[in-house]
Motif scaffolding. Structure first.
Motif, mmCIF file in Angstrom:
data_model
loop_
_atom_site.group_PDB
_atom_site.id
_atom_site.type_symbol
_atom_site.label_atom_id
_atom_site.label_comp_id
_atom_site.label_asym_id
_atom_site.label_seq_id
_atom_site.Cartn_x
_atom_site.Cartn_y
_atom_site.Cartn_z
ATOM 1 N N GLN A 195 -84.736 47.942 155.990
ATOM 2 C CA GLN A 195 -83.710 48.637 155.215
ATOM 3 C C GLN A 195 -83.431 47.923 153.900
ATOM 4 O O GLN A 195 -83.293 48.558 152.857
ATOM 5 N N ALA A 196 -83.346 46.591 153.956
ATOM 6 C CA ALA A 196 -83.062 45.821 152.743
ATOM 7 C C ALA A 196 -84.205 45.927 151.733
ATOM 8 O O ALA A 196 -83.973 46.041 150.526
ATOM 9 N N VAL A 197 -85.439 45.900 152.217
ATOM 10 C CA VAL A 197 -86.601 46.007 151.336
ATOM 11 C C VAL A 197 -86.616 47.375 150.654
ATOM 12 O O VAL A 197 -86.782 47.479 149.432
ATOM 13 N N ILE A 198 -86.428 48.425 151.423
ATOM 14 C CA ILE A 198 -86.443 49.777 150.848
ATOM 15 C C ILE A 198 -85.313 49.940 149.834
ATOM 16 O O ILE A 198 -85.522 50.503 148.754
ATOM 17 N N ALA A 199 -84.137 49.405 150.156
ATOM 18 C CA ALA A 199 -83.010 49.488 149.219
ATOM 19 C C ALA A 199 -83.327 48.758 147.920
ATOM 20 O O ALA A 199 -82.982 49.226 146.826
ATOM 21 N N LYS A 200 -84.003 47.635 148.010
ATOM 22 C CA LYS A 200 -84.356 46.856 146.816
ATOM 23 C C LYS A 200 -85.425 47.580 145.994
ATOM 24 O O LYS A 200 -85.330 47.690 144.776
ATOM 25 N N VAL A 201 -86.456 48.079 146.651
ATOM 26 C CA VAL A 201 -87.581 48.733 145.963
ATOM 27 C C VAL A 201 -87.128 50.027 145.281
ATOM 28 O O VAL A 201 -87.608 50.373 144.201
ATOM 29 N N ARG A 202 -86.178 50.698 145.882
ATOM 30 C CA ARG A 202 -85.681 51.977 145.349
ATOM 31 C C ARG A 202 -85.225 51.842 143.888
ATOM 32 O O ARG A 202 -85.313 52.786 143.115
ATOM 33 N N TYR A 203 -84.742 50.660 143.515
ATOM 34 C CA TYR A 203 -84.185 50.467 142.171
ATOM 35 C C TYR A 203 -85.138 49.772 141.197
ATOM 36 O O TYR A 203 -84.741 49.435 140.090
ATOM 37 N N VAL A 204 -86.379 49.581 141.601
ATOM 38 C CA VAL A 204 -87.360 49.001 140.680
ATOM 39 C C VAL A 204 -87.793 50.100 139.700
ATOM 40 O O VAL A 204 -88.251 51.165 140.127
ATOM 41 N N PRO A 205 -87.623 49.865 138.386
ATOM 42 C CA PRO A 205 -88.017 50.896 137.413
ATOM 43 C C PRO A 205 -89.496 51.259 137.544
ATOM 44 O O PRO A 205 -90.346 50.386 137.701
ATOM 45 N N GLY A 206 -89.772 52.556 137.520
ATOM 46 C CA GLY A 206 -91.149 53.039 137.607
ATOM 47 C C GLY A 206 -91.539 53.556 138.974
ATOM 48 O O GLY A 206 -92.554 54.233 139.116
ATOM 49 N N VAL A 207 -90.731 53.234 140.007
ATOM 50 C CA VAL A 207 -91.047 53.710 141.355
ATOM 51 C C VAL A 207 -90.720 55.201 141.427
ATOM 52 O O VAL A 207 -89.589 55.613 141.231
ATOM 53 N N VAL A 208 -91.740 56.002 141.704
ATOM 54 C CA VAL A 208 -91.582 57.445 141.802
ATOM 55 C C VAL A 208 -91.179 57.843 143.220
ATOM 56 O O VAL A 208 -90.329 58.697 143.432
ATOM 57 N N GLN A 209 -91.805 57.188 144.202
ATOM 58 C CA GLN A 209 -91.584 57.513 145.613
ATOM 59 C C GLN A 209 -91.896 56.277 146.437
ATOM 60 O O GLN A 209 -92.722 55.438 146.047
ATOM 61 N N ILE A 210 -91.255 56.157 147.593
ATOM 62 C CA ILE A 210 -91.530 55.068 148.542
ATOM 63 C C ILE A 210 -92.065 55.681 149.832
ATOM 64 O O ILE A 210 -91.483 56.628 150.364
#
Length: 194
Positions: A167-182
């Protein structure tokens, strides 16, 4: 086998890991932080090499696609592009027949092969995600336990993580600029009792 060990040792050095020899095979030092048993890590390497070999030996597929195969815990992730659905399907079928593969996750898109610029953007995005993971603050969390694969801005996350870590990893990755989808491909650690 010696040539394979030398190649793996060289790959570890390029990735910033000092190689270690386990069972006669060179592996990166991050192996000591990995939750997969050593035999599974070695199986993942064999799976990736077999997938690459099958791809390169099939000109009808390789000439009309750009597909990468990443194995983690014997789950084989296919990413990239294929010009037709038939090419995508044929390679997924070939990959599924590799010994030791437990499951194939086919994320190959249909369309033209990604440009070098797009491939560079994906590599950069992967590095940004890995840097962001270093700021996940959970006791015992090790960002090297997360495998990050990016294709066309879609970030695929693999690893053996606790539910809290995932959950923490997904929450962090969600806000990385350029990420279209996880695409969450995490498996639960420790595995639930069956």
């Amino acid at each position: 086998m010696l040539l394979l060990a030398a190649a793996l040792a060289g790959a570890g050095l390029l990735a910033g890991c000092a190689p270690a020899i386990i069972g006669g095979t060179a592996v990166g030092v991050s192996v000591f932080h990995d939750r997969r048993p050593t035999e599974i890590m070695l199986a993942d390497q064999r799976i990736e090499l077999a997938a690459l070999e099958r791809y390169n030996q099939n000109a009808e597929i390789a000439d009309y696609s750009r597909i990468s195969a990443t194995s983690y815990n014997r789950v084989l992730l296919l990413t990239g592009q294929a010009e037709t659905e038939e090419i995508r399907r044929r390679y997924a079928e070939l990959a599924s027949r590799i010994p030791e593969v437990r499951k194939v996750v086919d994320q190959v898109t249909i369309g033209p092969v990604a440009s070098l610029a797009r491939q560079g953007e994906d590599a950069y995005l992967t590095s940004r995600v890995k840097v962001a993971l270093a700021s996940v603050r959970i006791a015992g969390f090790d960002p090297t336990r997360v495998k990050v694969v990016t294709a066309a801005g879609t970030v695929h996350l693999m690893g053996l993580l606790t539910p809290q870590e995932a959950q923490a990893v997904i929450a962090k990755v969600r806000y990385v600029p350029g990420v279209v989808q996880i695409v969450n491909l995490f498996e639960t650690y420790p595995r639930p009792e069956t």
